[in-house]
Design a protein around this motif. Structure first.
Motif, PDB file in Angstrom:
ATOM      1  N   PHE C 282      14.299  19.782  25.201  1.00 51.72           N
ATOM      2  CA  PHE C 282      13.231  19.261  24.342  1.00 51.72           C
ATOM      3  C   PHE C 282      12.433  18.139  24.973  1.00 51.72           C
ATOM      4  N   CYS C 283      12.778  17.738  26.193  1.00 50.24           N
ATOM      5  CA  CYS C 283      12.093  16.593  26.784  1.00 50.24           C
ATOM      6  C   CYS C 283      10.593  16.852  26.860  1.00 50.24           C
ATOM      7  N   HIS C 284       9.847  15.832  26.610  1.00 48.44           N
ATOM      8  CA  HIS C 284       8.401  15.976  26.677  1.00 48.44           C
ATOM      9  C   HIS C 284       7.762  14.665  27.118  1.00 48.44           C
ATOM     10  N   CYS C 285       6.490  14.747  27.411  1.00 45.05           N
ATOM     11  CA  CYS C 285       5.761  13.529  27.753  1.00 45.05           C
ATOM     12  C   CYS C 285       4.472  13.488  26.949  1.00 45.05           C
ATOM     13  N   ILE C 286       3.935  12.302  26.860  1.00 45.21           N
ATOM     14  CA  ILE C 286       2.719  12.087  26.097  1.00 45.21           C
ATOM     15  C   ILE C 286       1.632  11.714  27.093  1.00 45.21           C
ATOM     16  N   GLU C 287       0.504  12.354  26.974  1.00 48.82           N
ATOM     17  CA  GLU C 287      -0.602  12.007  27.864  1.00 48.82           C
ATOM     18  C   GLU C 287      -1.822  11.592  27.064  1.00 48.82           C
ATOM     19  N   GLU C 288      -2.509  10.628  27.638  1.00 47.24           N
ATOM     20  CA  GLU C 288      -3.733  10.144  27.028  1.00 47.24           C
ATOM     21  C   GLU C 288      -4.874  10.736  27.837  1.00 47.24           C
ATOM     22  N   VAL C 289      -5.743  11.503  27.209  1.00 48.37           N
ATOM     23  CA  VAL C 289      -6.831  12.132  27.962  1.00 48.37           C
ATOM     24  C   VAL C 289      -8.171  11.597  27.464  1.00 48.37           C
ATOM     25  N   PRO C 290      -8.734  10.631  28.175  1.00 48.46           N
ATOM     26  CA  PRO C 290      -9.991  10.054  27.703  1.00 48.46           C
ATOM     27  C   PRO C 290     -11.200  10.896  28.122  1.00 48.46           C
ATOM     28  N   ASP C 291     -12.230  10.833  27.320  1.00 52.22           N
ATOM     29  CA  ASP C 291     -13.504  11.440  27.696  1.00 52.22           C
ATOM     30  C   ASP C 291     -14.153  10.620  28.804  1.00 52.22           C
ATOM     31  N   LEU C 292     -15.182  11.215  29.397  1.00 51.94           N
ATOM     32  CA  LEU C 292     -15.868  10.549  30.500  1.00 51.94           C
ATOM     33  C   LEU C 292     -16.436   9.191  30.082  1.00 51.94           C
ATOM     34  N   ASP C 293     -16.971   9.107  28.876  1.00 53.85           N
ATOM     35  CA  ASP C 293     -17.597   7.843  28.470  1.00 53.85           C
ATOM     36  C   ASP C 293     -16.598   6.841  27.901  1.00 53.85           C
ATOM     37  N   GLY C 294     -15.314   7.219  27.849  1.00 48.40           N
ATOM     38  CA  GLY C 294     -14.302   6.279  27.395  1.00 48.40           C
ATOM     39  C   GLY C 294     -14.347   5.974  25.907  1.00 48.40           C
ATOM     40  N   GLN C 295     -15.120   6.724  25.145  1.00 53.58           N
ATOM     41  CA  GLN C 295     -15.239   6.449  23.713  1.00 53.58           C
ATOM     42  C   GLN C 295     -14.255   7.253  22.876  1.00 53.58           C
ATOM     43  N   ARG C 296     -13.776   8.335  23.450  1.00 52.27           N
ATOM     44  CA  ARG C 296     -12.885   9.199  22.708  1.00 52.27           C
ATOM     45  C   ARG C 296     -11.716   9.547  23.618  1.00 52.27           C
ATOM     46  N   ALA C 297     -10.551   9.703  23.022  1.00 54.55           N
ATOM     47  CA  ALA C 297      -9.392  10.100  23.818  1.00 54.55           C
ATOM     48  C   ALA C 297      -8.541  11.035  22.981  1.00 54.55           C
ATOM     49  N   GLU C 298      -7.836  11.889  23.676  1.00 54.32           N
ATOM     50  CA  GLU C 298      -6.980  12.824  22.994  1.00 54.32           C
ATOM     51  C   GLU C 298      -5.549  12.501  23.386  1.00 54.32           C
ATOM     52  N   ARG C 299      -4.646  12.582  22.418  1.00 56.86           N
ATOM     53  CA  ARG C 299      -3.233  12.389  22.760  1.00 56.86           C
ATOM     54  C   ARG C 299      -2.578  13.757  22.797  1.00 56.86           C
TER      55      ARG C 299
END
Lengths: 259, 291, 383, 452
Positions: C282-299
């Motif tokens: 079940f191991c997993h990792c969390i990644e933060e994926v920001p948009d180019l303009d840094g205004q939005r990010a996806e987890r």
């Protein structure tokens, strides 16, 4: 945070231009990127002289001529953060296959008058000459990885690029292992992730155009290839491809070259 | 045989909050502690959430920088003492390097508190021996402050603390007050400079200079893993029983809630079973290297 | 006595023509389920959406050994005449890549927007006993700890389960050692045992019974039940691999510096395949994926693995800095510390980690090696 | 004279006049907005052209040398690395040459998919040149980025160009796995072929590209072209029914009409004593012209009538002998490639197998395909186990090089009265008409025109 736009330079050495083309292939992002950063030197796209200093230098290609030795030092002095793009800049690239041969062999094969050819005996990575802050792997690099690194830098964080085995991302995409299910000589288990798992998703074994993963175990994998019936010269060619100068691949390949 | 639908327990209710969700928190102040280390005082942006926020000495929060990611940071303030939540941060990692550029008023994300605290109840009526190295003093600072606030409930309070060089010693401005309130303090550095006329040497070596009664002492230790190891061996050699030795372990917590598996140490998830462990629980798992 | 048409009694077994499984699949789709079942793709029997009977691997089987898997034709028309494939069901309940939420920068900080994508309601067709146990084991991780994983919960609740008793054991299977099969015991709505022309169907839940309503089934006779029992018994007795689980946690904890770890480290690629195919990992990792303009990010949440060096990375270095340490972590977690954590072993004996290891490392062999050596060392009187 | 190599800047500079020498040197020490690295020197004496030096200092990478000893199945992956801009061209010439060697012919849907892949590359590579490399010459900017930042209408123009380029890359990415160095091409076909559904989705994406391609032709036709004509010998493939990509006979505007295998009989690579450059010329010594303008001039009757009409609406009389107008030929080829891609997608039927089987064998094979920049010749010789013994690769830029040099000599008199800055820019523009891909030049080129 700094208000000045970071100054970026794109520099070419011995290469196919593919990695720097990746910048121009950011069709959706290029103009926005040009708003966020100052692309101050990029010969393939901009007719502008080389001057001043750079916050980020993107270096493509291997060092293969005497002038390029000077050039890479010059670029390093001008740049705060130096990122190499691709296999050539990271490990000498495909042209580094020449490094296994006597210096005069290749010029003789290709040129009638080889004495005029000006190239170094070996194709070398930038890191043989100057400190490199980050290497983006791949032949060619992955566009998303490049953008990710630039965004991380714009956010002020230290960019990191994953270097685990390709298999992890292959299985994250639910791809069935081509080595186990089809007996194909897949380099994925010892190749670094980054390409997006292209070859296995197209039903072909990975040929390692992204180079070795962190702490690879090539001798175990090649034993398996031999067990599956692949000849020593076939195994050697797999190792001596796009990353033939990565120490782990070079040495393992030479073991098979001798056998 | 009748096949039945058997479940361990009924499913927990649906629609529970997402355990990975950070809340906005405002930086109230930033205090530079030592070169490359500062204490951030945070308050949850939502005032009522901040009022309800409770924690114990030894617990940690996941701090979050927009677009960059999260990092586990132990809480270095004392419950009930002040309005905000303190985090002493060294600017070394992907996230913390960006924190270095933040200013009071900036917003970051916070979720927590997570993990177990130091066993302050168990320490009541005992000698308390605190051994800390470097940044390891941060999660012990609330212990010191709490013990001193209830000074009469404990017997001797000893702090053995060391850092690499004099300028790396944390919270130096507070030492005098602590001593005044009844803390015995011994400080050492690995490498002295001209300004230093105190002890030189590693922290575990300080142990040989103090005497304690192993039957009435409880020890708390936190710091680099090597330091912890040697401290524990020394304490064991001095007949302190393993269940009286508590240590705070550092691992790469990512989810903070025992789901992601990254911070495992033997049978434990450091984020939820720790970070504070009694040595008798954890001893066999910190001995093998790289486990 | 035919019972066709009515609601079959819960807790009993009925007999159904094999082809009527098609009607069951159809009804499940009509009831709003996304039906997942075995199908053939990429040279293997994998799980995917199944709409029609002819998508099932009818007449196909697999040949497995350490490090190798081959799809083969059977000489009959068995529907479930294969063992387990490269996929496990965890990819549906615990997706390999999941966008958890997005974050938007605002005037005074940021705002969290939960992912609003509707979660499918799954029906799992053809799940085996080992995998059913694996789901129970993952339930313990994601549902019954102090913190509930709401994403897993949303997918897990209400899954319709049609289990199948194994009629064939791969040479890599060892569920009998782990007491997880080959007969399904619990946690299903319907359980099938495949005979040559029909399925013997155990009906476990009202919704399972509802699904059979209107189909031409008949009550199972003693003969039917006997035949079904024989299928499972034969499968169990044909199991080739075994693992001696006696006092396994202590054995491993007492041998954390055993030389066998060095030996396996020479073979292990640290490629993560065993953990990816494992139905309980079940191991997993969390990644933060920001948009180019840094205004939005996806987890994003991604499957991760204790074989990924970054898994134990902290500022300043890796805890498990070599392959030996990573293999040891995996094996001791799976077989020892899992029991401390969740009260059960993390291994269900499905054998996937053996088949799908590119270099054929065999968990049963590694344990046996440590055990035999440890036993020998004990006999010789050394600690 | 200082070695242009030692000065790595792209400075467009003029060395100080030495005394009252009448000599002037116009130097572009590094050519910009071309793929690869080259330098240009024009030496004038008393307003007379003394010397033209187009030096390509791209480091030699010796592909023909290290291809020896590799297996034929590896070749398309390896030769792709000659050029990141047109890897598909290298893969196509390699595959066809080796298939000829192995005695197989790829036909049906696989042939169509290859054509589709090539359409993707033409769109991507041509659009890159039209918008990002060539447009700034016509509009007076250092780059397309500067154009976009200067005026909103140019920003829209560049955005459109990028979207069109993206459509080309989408084709390559779907068929090839990625836009640069596709991984899905093999001798005999592909590793994996797309489903009809996947192609249909791609077809949707291309609909917008069709409009953009028409706009591109119209925009290109609106540019001002210097009067600069010459009676070139245009050389291109010509197919009996199609606009040429992977097949055809080799024809020229002066009546050449040969099978592609006869290329070595009519063309020669040569090294001159004062240079280590391999150049290519007609055996009669003449320069020739390859690329979009040559292809269009020789094949415009092979495109659908609707595209011929668009070509007529540009106001250009075809065939056209002005290399500046190559930008229109390029844009017409983009339009053709988009339409052709849509046609292939619409009529696609999935093949039974992603590739035709072949037996590695000893033999020789040679083929020419039409790279975006012109004809690309590959010749191979293998041993019985399919290991490469000899490889010969002649990229379009080597073939155009003598022609570029000729254009520079022709334009040089016009540079006499210009400032050095302006003269250098004009000379560069002549080079950029050819969309030279210097990275493609697998041979190390060093051209000198000696002082007479």
């Amino acid at each position: 945070m700094t208000t000045r736009k970071p100054r970026i330079g794109v520099f070419k050495f011995a290469s196919c231009d593919g990695c720097q083309l990746t910048v121009l292939d950011c069709e959706d992002e290029l103009l926005d990127l040009a708003e966020r950063v100052d692309i101050a030197y990029f010969l393939e796209a901009i007719r502008r002289p080389l001057e001043g200093e750079f916050d980020i230098a993107l270096v493509e290609g291997s060092v293969y001529t005497p002038e390029q030795e000077e050039y890479i030092r010059d670029i390093r002095q001008r740049s705060r953060f130096l990122i190499t793009l691709g296999a050539c800049a990271a490990q000498g690239g495909i042209q580094a296959l020449r490094n296994f041969t006597p210096p005069d062999e290749y010029p003789r094969v290709v040129y009638a008058l080889p004495q005029y050819i000006e190239s170094l005996a070996k194709s070398r990575p930038a890191s043989d000459y100057v400190p490199v802050d980050l290497a983006l792997q791949g032949c060619p690099i992955n566009k998303q990885q490049l953008l990710r690194v630039l965004v991380q830098m714009l956010l002020g964080s230290k960019p990191r690029v994953p270097n685990h085995a390709l298999c992890l991302d292959c299985k994250r995409q639910n791809i069935v292992c081509v080595l186990v299910a089809q007996g194909k000589p897949c380099m994925g288990p010892i190749t670094t992730t980054g390409c997006g798992v292209l070859c296995p998703s197209y039903d072909r074994p990975c040929y390692s155009c992204f180079g070795p993963a962190y702490q690879p175990n090539p001798s175990s994998l090649t034993r398996r290839f031999a067990h599956l019936g692949f000849a020593p010269h076939e195994i050697q060619r797999l190792l001596h491809g796009y990353y033939s100068q990565a120490p782990e691949f070079r040495e393992e390949g030479q073991r098979y070259a001798r056998s | 045989m009748t096949p039945q639908e058997v479940r361990l327990q009924p499913f927990p209710p649906a629609g529970l909050p997402d355990p990975y969700c950070p809340e906005p928190a405002v930086i109230r102040s930033i205090e530079t502690e030592t070169p490359g280390v500062a204490t951030f005082r945070l308050e949850l942006q939502n005032a009522s959430r901040q009022r309800m926020y409770r924690y114990q000495p030894g617990q940690f929060n996941m701090l979050f920088i927009f677009g960059v990611g999260e990092v586990p940071i132990s809480i270095s303030s004392t419950p009930g003492e002040q309005a905000g939540i303190d985090h002493t941060v060294r600017f070394v990692g992907t996230v913390t390097r960006v924190m270095e550029r933040l200013r009071p008023g900036d917003v970051l994300g916070l979720r927590g508190p997570y993990g177990t605290g130091w066993p302050l109840e168990q320490a009541r009526g005992q000698d308390v021996l605190i051994v800390a190295g470097g940044l390891g003093l941060a999660p012990l600072r609330p212990v010191i402050q709490t013990l001193l606030a209830r000074r009469s409930q404990y017997r001797r309070l000893l702090l053995l603390y060391g850092s690499r060089q004099p300028m790396d010693l944390l919270y130096q401005r507070e030492y005098a007050g602590w001593v005044q309130q009844g803390l015995e303090l011994m400080v050492t550095v690995d490498r002295a400079d001209q300004s230093w006329n105190g002890r030189v040497g590693v922290v575990p070596a300080l142990l040989s200079r103090v005497s304690f009664d192993p039957t009435q002492t409880i020890a708390f230790t936190c710091g680099p893993e090597v330091m912890i190891r040697f401290t524990v061996y020394e304490l064991l050699a001095r007949r302190l029983s393993p269940e009286r030795i508590y240590l705070s372990i550092e691992r790469n917590m990512q989810c903070g809630v025992g789901l992601c598996g990254r911070c495992q140490l033997g049978p434990y998830f450091v984020c939820k079973d720790g970070p504070v462990f009694a040595f008798n629980r954890i001893g066999r798992f910190i001995r093998p290297e790289h486990f | 006595m035919p019972m066709s048409g009515g609601v079959p009694p819960i807790g009993q077994a009925v007999v159904l023509n094999k082809t009527d499984l098609g009607a069951i699949i159809e009804q499940l789709w009509q009831a709003g389920y996304t039906v997942i079942g075995p199908t053939i793709a990429q040279g293997a029997i994998v799980f995917d959406e199944v709409h029609r009977l002819d998508q099932l691997p009818i007449g196909w089987t697999d040949e497995q050994e350490g490090g190798t898997y081959r799809l083969k034709r059977r000489d009959d028309k068995a529907y479930f005449g294969y063992a387990v494939g490269p996929h496990s069901w965890k990819k549906y309940l615990f997706p390999p890549r999941l966008s958890l939420f997005s974050l938007q920068k605002t005037q005074d900080g940021f705002h969290v927007q939960q992912n609003q994508e509707p979660v499918p309601r799954y029906a799992f067709l053809g799940i085996r006993s080992c995998d059913l146990h694996a789901i129970e084991i993952q339930d313990r991780t994601f549902l019954y700890g102090p913190h509930v994983d709401s994403h897993y919960q949303a997918r897990r609740e209400g899954v319709f389960i049609i289990a199948v008793n194994c009629s064939k054991a791969a040479p890599t299977c060892f569920c009998t050692s782990m007491q997880t099969g080959p007969k399904v015991e619990r946690g299903f709505d319907l359980a099938l045992t495949e005979l040559s022309e029909s399925f013997v169907v155990e009906v476990a839940t009202p919704r399972g019974a509802d699904l059979l309503t209107g189909l031409p089934y008949r009550e199972a006779t003693g003969e039917d039940l006997g035949a079904a029992a024989r299928v499972v018994r034969d499968t169990a007795s044909s199991m080739k691999r075994h693992m001696d689980t006696y006092d396994l946690p202590e054995l491993l904890y007492n041998n954390l510096e055993h030389p066998r770890w060095d030996d396996v480290a020479k073979r292990c690629l640290s490629c993560t395949n065993c953990t990816m195919v494992c139905p309980t990992c079940f191991c997993h990792c969390i990644e933060e994926v920001p948009d180019l303009d840094g205004q939005r990010a996806e987890r994003i949440r991604l499957w991760d693995s204790c074989f990924n060096p970054a898994h134990s990375y902290m500022a300043g270095g890796m805890i498990r800095s070599d392959i030996r340490a990573r293999y040891r972590q995996w094996l001791t977690h799976k077989l020892a510390s899992w029991i401390d954590q969740y009260g059960v072993s993390g291994c269900v004996g499905c054998g996937r980690c053996i088949t799908w290891c590119p270099v054929a490392i065999d968990i049963t062999e590694e344990v046996a090696a440590i055990r035999s050596d440890a036993d020998k060392r004990t006999k010789e009187g050394s600690p | 004279m200082p070695d242009p190599n030692s000065d790595r800047s792209s400075r467009i500079d003029t060395p100080p006049h030495q005394g009252d020498s009448p000599e002037r040197i116009i130097r572009v020490s590094t050519l910009a907005r071309v793929e690869g690295e080259g330098a240009l020197t024009i030496r004038l004496c008393n307003d007379r052209v003394e010397e033209v030096q187009l030096r390509i200092f791209e480091a030699p990478r010796y592909f023909e040398a290290f291809l020896r000893g590799r297996h034929m199945q590896e070749v398309p992956d390896l030769t792709a690395r000659i050029c990141g801009i047109c890897p598909v061209a290298y893969q196509m010439s390699s595959c066809h040459a080796l298939e000829q060697l192995a005695g197989i012919e790829v036909s049906g849907p696989l042939r169509e998919l290859r054509r589709l892949l090539y359409c993707g590359e033409w769109i991507e590579s041509h659009t890159l040149h039209i918008y990002l490399l060539h447009a700034p010459d016509f509009l007076g900017y250092e780059s397309a980025l500067a154009m976009a930042q200067d005026r909103p209408e140019y920003a829209a123009l560049v955005r459109n160009g990028l979207q069109l380029k993206k459509a080309g890359n989408a084709i390559i990415s779907l068929l090839g796995g990625r836009a640069i160095h596709p991984i899905n091409v093999r001798v005999g076909g592909f590793y994996h072929v797309p489903s009809k559904k996947e192609l249909k989705q791609l077809g949707e994406e291309l609909k917008g590209a069709h409009d953009l391609a028409r706009q591109t032709v119209r925009w290109a036709a609106s540019l001002d072209f210097p009067a600069f004509e010459h009676d070139y010998e245009f050389v291109a493939l010509r197919h009996q029914a199609e606009y040429p990509m992977n097949e055809g006979r080799l024809v020229s505007s002066r009546g050449l009409n040969i099978a592609m295998g006869e290329f070595p009989k009519h063309f020669e690579e040569y090294q001159v004593p004062y240079s280590n450059a391999y150049q290519c010329r007609r055996k009669n010594g003449g320069a020739y012209y390859v690329g979009p303008l040559a292809r269009w001039n020789l094949n415009f009757d092979r495109v659908p009538a609707s595209i011929r009409q668009v070509a007529d609406e540009t106001g250009i009389t075809w065939p056209c002998r002005n290399p500046y107008v190559s930008i229109i030929a390029r844009s017409l080829e983009v339009l053709y490639a988009v339409e052709e891609a849509i046609r292939i997608i619409t009529t696609y039927e999935m093949p039974d197998s992603p590739a035709m089987p072949y037996q590695p064998c000893a033999g020789q094979g040679a083929w020419i395909t039409e790279a975006p920049r012109g004809i690309l010749y590959h010749g191979y010789e293998t041993d019985a186990s399919g290991i490469i013994r000899q490889a010969s690769i002649i990229p379009p830029t080597s073939q155009n090089q003598l022609q570029m040099e000729g254009d520079l000599l022709r334009i040089a008199p016009q540079l006499v009265n210009l400032s050095e800055q302006e003269a250098a820019l004009r000379a560069e523009k002549v080079i950029r008409n050819y969309d030279p891909c210097i990275s493609c030049a697998t041979h190390f080129l060093k051209l000198r025109v000696e002082r007479r």
